[in-house]
Design a protein around this motif. Structure first.
Motif, PDB file in Angstrom:
ATOM      1  N   PRO A 199       0.807  -1.227   0.000  1.00 56.76           N
ATOM      2  CA  PRO A 199       0.000   0.000   0.000  1.00 56.76           C
ATOM      3  C   PRO A 199       0.835   1.270   0.000  1.00 56.76           C
ATOM      4  CG  PRO A 199      -0.864  -1.602   1.583  1.00 56.76           C
ATOM      5  CD  PRO A 199       0.439  -2.134   1.110  1.00 56.76           C
ATOM      6  N   VAL A 200       1.923   1.294   0.785  1.00 59.56           N
ATOM      7  CA  VAL A 200       2.740   2.504   0.867  1.00 59.56           C
ATOM      8  C   VAL A 200       3.458   2.761  -0.449  1.00 59.56           C
ATOM      9  CG1 VAL A 200       4.688   3.594   2.037  1.00 59.56           C
ATOM     10  CG2 VAL A 200       3.033   2.268   3.358  1.00 59.56           C
ATOM     11  N   VAL A 253       3.073   6.017  -2.864  1.00 54.00           N
ATOM     12  CA  VAL A 253       4.203   6.918  -3.125  1.00 54.00           C
ATOM     13  C   VAL A 253       4.645   6.863  -4.589  1.00 54.00           C
ATOM     14  CG1 VAL A 253       6.618   7.398  -2.560  1.00 54.00           C
ATOM     15  CG2 VAL A 253       4.993   6.818  -0.734  1.00 54.00           C
ATOM     16  N   ASP A 254       4.726   5.661  -5.160  1.00 51.02           N
ATOM     17  CA  ASP A 254       5.312   5.512  -6.497  1.00 51.02           C
ATOM     18  C   ASP A 254       4.309   5.683  -7.632  1.00 51.02           C
ATOM     19  OD1 ASP A 254       7.689   5.053  -5.255  1.00 51.02           O
ATOM     20  OD2 ASP A 254       7.687   2.870  -5.523  1.00 51.02           O
ATOM     21  N   ILE A 255       3.025   5.502  -7.340  1.00 54.12           N
ATOM     22  CA  ILE A 255       2.039   5.550  -8.423  1.00 54.12           C
ATOM     23  C   ILE A 255       1.036   6.686  -8.239  1.00 54.12           C
ATOM     24  CG2 ILE A 255       0.195   4.278  -9.591  1.00 54.12           C
ATOM     25  CD1 ILE A 255       1.698   1.706  -8.968  1.00 54.12           C
ATOM     26  N   LEU A 256       0.363   6.697  -7.105  1.00 58.31           N
ATOM     27  CA  LEU A 256      -0.700   7.690  -6.926  1.00 58.31           C
ATOM     28  C   LEU A 256      -0.166   9.126  -6.860  1.00 58.31           C
ATOM     29  CD1 LEU A 256      -3.422   6.305  -4.487  1.00 58.31           C
ATOM     30  CD2 LEU A 256      -3.552   6.698  -6.945  1.00 58.31           C
ATOM     31  N   LEU A 257       0.887   9.354  -6.078  1.00 54.97           N
ATOM     32  CA  LEU A 257       1.392  10.719  -5.944  1.00 54.97           C
ATOM     33  C   LEU A 257       1.905  11.287  -7.273  1.00 54.97           C
ATOM     34  CD1 LEU A 257       3.135  10.823  -2.447  1.00 54.97           C
ATOM     35  CD2 LEU A 257       0.889  11.669  -3.125  1.00 54.97           C
ATOM     36  N   PRO A 258       2.689  10.517  -8.071  1.00 55.20           N
ATOM     37  CA  PRO A 258       3.069  11.059  -9.388  1.00 55.20           C
ATOM     38  C   PRO A 258       1.870  11.351 -10.287  1.00 55.20           C
ATOM     39  CG  PRO A 258       4.519   9.260  -8.788  1.00 55.20           C
ATOM     40  CD  PRO A 258       3.422   9.267  -7.768  1.00 55.20           C
ATOM     41  N   LEU A 259       0.857  10.497 -10.235  1.00 49.08           N
ATOM     42  CA  LEU A 259      -0.347  10.765 -11.012  1.00 49.08           C
ATOM     43  C   LEU A 259      -1.079  12.015 -10.523  1.00 49.08           C
ATOM     44  CD1 LEU A 259      -1.896   7.196 -11.454  1.00 49.08           C
ATOM     45  CD2 LEU A 259      -0.857   8.628 -13.231  1.00 49.08           C
ATOM     46  N   SER A 260      -0.880  12.352  -9.262  1.00 52.51           N
ATOM     47  CA  SER A 260      -1.586  13.479  -8.664  1.00 52.51           C
ATOM     48  C   SER A 260      -0.816  14.783  -8.765  1.00 52.51           C
ATOM     49  CB  SER A 260      -1.866  13.178  -7.181  1.00 52.51           C
ATOM     50  OG  SER A 260      -2.465  11.930  -6.996  1.00 52.51           O
ATOM     51  N   SER A 261       0.256  14.835  -9.543  1.00 53.55           N
ATOM     52  CA  SER A 261       1.133  16.011  -9.536  1.00 53.55           C
ATOM     53  C   SER A 261       0.393  17.302  -9.882  1.00 53.55           C
ATOM     54  CB  SER A 261       2.302  15.797 -10.512  1.00 53.55           C
ATOM     55  OG  SER A 261       1.814  15.565 -11.832  1.00 53.55           O
ATOM     56  N   THR A 262      -0.465  17.253 -10.897  1.00 51.50           N
ATOM     57  CA  THR A 262      -1.185  18.476 -11.266  1.00 51.50           C
ATOM     58  C   THR A 262      -2.208  18.855 -10.193  1.00 51.50           C
ATOM     59  OG1 THR A 262      -2.727  17.121 -12.579  1.00 51.50           O
ATOM     60  CG2 THR A 262      -0.886  18.153 -13.730  1.00 51.50           C
ATOM     61  N   MET A 263      -2.860  17.860  -9.606  1.00 49.79           N
ATOM     62  CA  MET A 263      -3.794  18.135  -8.509  1.00 49.79           C
ATOM     63  C   MET A 263      -3.062  18.675  -7.291  1.00 49.79           C
ATOM     64  SD  MET A 263      -6.896  18.166  -7.440  1.00 49.79           S
ATOM     65  CE  MET A 263      -7.764  17.199  -8.678  1.00 49.79           C
ATOM     66  N   LEU A 264      -1.874  18.135  -7.018  1.00 51.70           N
ATOM     67  CA  LEU A 264      -1.075  18.632  -5.905  1.00 51.70           C
ATOM     68  C   LEU A 264      -0.723  20.104  -6.105  1.00 51.70           C
ATOM     69  CD1 LEU A 264       1.359  15.603  -5.414  1.00 51.70           C
ATOM     70  CD2 LEU A 264      -0.413  16.338  -3.830  1.00 51.70           C
ATOM     71  N   ALA A 265      -0.348  20.458  -7.339  1.00 50.01           N
ATOM     72  CA  ALA A 265      -0.003  21.850  -7.623  1.00 50.01           C
ATOM     73  C   ALA A 265      -1.208  22.764  -7.437  1.00 50.01           C
ATOM     74  CB  ALA A 265       0.543  21.977  -9.045  1.00 50.01           C
ATOM     75  N   ALA A 266      -2.376  22.318  -7.904  1.00 49.41           N
ATOM     76  CA  ALA A 266      -3.582  23.141  -7.779  1.00 49.41           C
ATOM     77  C   ALA A 266      -3.941  23.367  -6.316  1.00 49.41           C
ATOM     78  CB  ALA A 266      -4.745  22.470  -8.513  1.00 49.41           C
ATOM     79  N   ILE A 267      -3.928  22.294  -5.513  1.00 46.81           N
ATOM     80  CA  ILE A 267      -4.254  22.418  -4.095  1.00 46.81           C
ATOM     81  C   ILE A 267      -3.196  23.238  -3.375  1.00 46.81           C
ATOM     82  CG2 ILE A 267      -4.633  21.162  -1.959  1.00 46.81           C
ATOM     83  CD1 ILE A 267      -6.895  20.889  -3.959  1.00 46.81           C
ATOM     84  N   PHE A 268      -1.930  23.078  -3.766  1.00 45.41           N
ATOM     85  CA  PHE A 268      -0.853  23.839  -3.126  1.00 45.41           C
ATOM     86  C   PHE A 268      -1.052  25.338  -3.315  1.00 45.41           C
ATOM     87  CE2 PHE A 268       3.217  26.042  -3.292  1.00 45.41           C
ATOM     88  CZ  PHE A 268       3.793  25.660  -2.089  1.00 45.41           C
ATOM     89  N   ILE A 269      -1.386  25.753  -4.525  1.00 46.84           N
ATOM     90  CA  ILE A 269      -1.592  27.186  -4.776  1.00 46.84           C
ATOM     91  C   ILE A 269      -2.740  27.721  -3.939  1.00 46.84           C
ATOM     92  CG2 ILE A 269      -2.317  28.859  -6.521  1.00 46.84           C
ATOM     93  CD1 ILE A 269      -0.813  27.241  -8.583  1.00 46.84           C
TER      94      ILE A 269
END
Length: 282
Positions: free
Chosen positions: A182-183, A187-203
């Motif tokens: 699960p970890v 870390v290796d699949i979901l987070l890289p796929l979420s990069s654009t969403m991470l940027a949007a939420i970060f802003i």
């Protein structure tokens, strides 16, 4: 029917008008900050440069008697609060959304709606119990007291939950076949796929954290932890109290400095921000 060029002119006219409405107040504040206090006191706000900008910003960054905390210190405190606010919310939201979507326990859906219901309770409603908890933990006048109580985010959890639900389930099955736990899958699949969403939420969260006023005002009695928003308010309080000639140029200059970091964050992550909000294909 109107001609295509007519519609284009109308659309561009609306866009230009909206841009002017947004930019004009900042332009007037910037130009006013380059005039002497005497000029602003006699003539009011200015639309053109006055040639006093260097002295104004040198006084702000070098120290000003009307500011209880140096401007650079307030900007640093706001930066720490904005980054801590954004990063903390992203960490908590991604983990919570991952648990709600991929760990199929019976109370997952009720727990999500309980989290989502907290959107109906803004900070102002729960600020007294939040202050009591922080005071009992002896976190007043600290960065931890400013950041930790606010990092739980129903908004971030909602967006990441919706994003994770759109990720094909075959990815998780493939990861399991490759021996990923699960970890590692997170870390290796979901987070890289979420990069654009991470940027949007970060802003979004950085700007919200940077602009916080009420919470830092209550959590800090030590001027070393004052944020730039508190400093701007402090300048206008000094102006309202009278006494010496009001330093309007200092107040306007501090306002301009306060807008620079959020603007830089938006400019740097602009494409990822837009892509994260509109992207549908994963």
């Amino acid at each position: 029917m109107s001609k295509p060029w007519t519609r284009t002119v109308i659309r561009h006219g609306i866009l230009i008008m909206g841009t002017l409405i947004m930019v004009l107040p900042l332009w007037i504040a910037l130009m006013s900050s380059t005039h002497t206090p005497e000029t602003l006191f006699k003539e009011g706000l200015q639309f053109f440069s006055g040639g006093y900008g260097w002295e104004t910003y040198k006084a702000i960054l070098g120290g000003n008697d009307d500011l209880s905390t140096p401007a650079w210190r307030m900007l640093l405190n706001s930066l720490v609060l904005g980054l801590g606010f954004a990063i903390g919310k992203i960490i908590i939201s991604t983990i919570a959304a991952y648990a709600l979507v991929y760990f199929r326990f019976p109370l997952a859906t009720p727990l999500f709606w309980m989290i989502f219901a907290t959107l109906l309770l803004p900070l102002e409603v729960r600020i007294i119990p939040s202050y009591e908890v922080v005071a009992q933990l002896e976190l007043l006048n600290s960065y931890a007291g400013l950041i930790v109580p606010l990092i739980a985010s129903a908004t971030g959890t909602f967006f990441f939950r919706q994003f994770y639900r759109s990720v094909p389930g075959e990815l998780m099955e493939a990861a399991r076949m490759d021996g990923a736990g699960p970890v590692r899958f997170f870390v290796d699949i979901l987070l890289p796929l979420s990069s654009t969403m991470l940027a949007a939420i970060f802003i979004i969260m950085f700007v919200v954290g940077w602009n916080q006023y009420l919470w830092p005002l209550l959590m800090t009695t030590d001027t070393d932890y004052y944020t730039v928003v508190i400093g701007i308010r402090q300048m206008f309080q000094t102006i309202n109290e009278g006494g010496d000639l009001p330093q309007f140029n200092i107040a306007f200059g501090l306002t301009i400095l306060a807008t620079i970091p959020p603007v830089l964050v938006v400019v740097i992550f602009q494409r990822m921000f837009i892509k994260g909000l509109v992207e549908t294909e994963k």
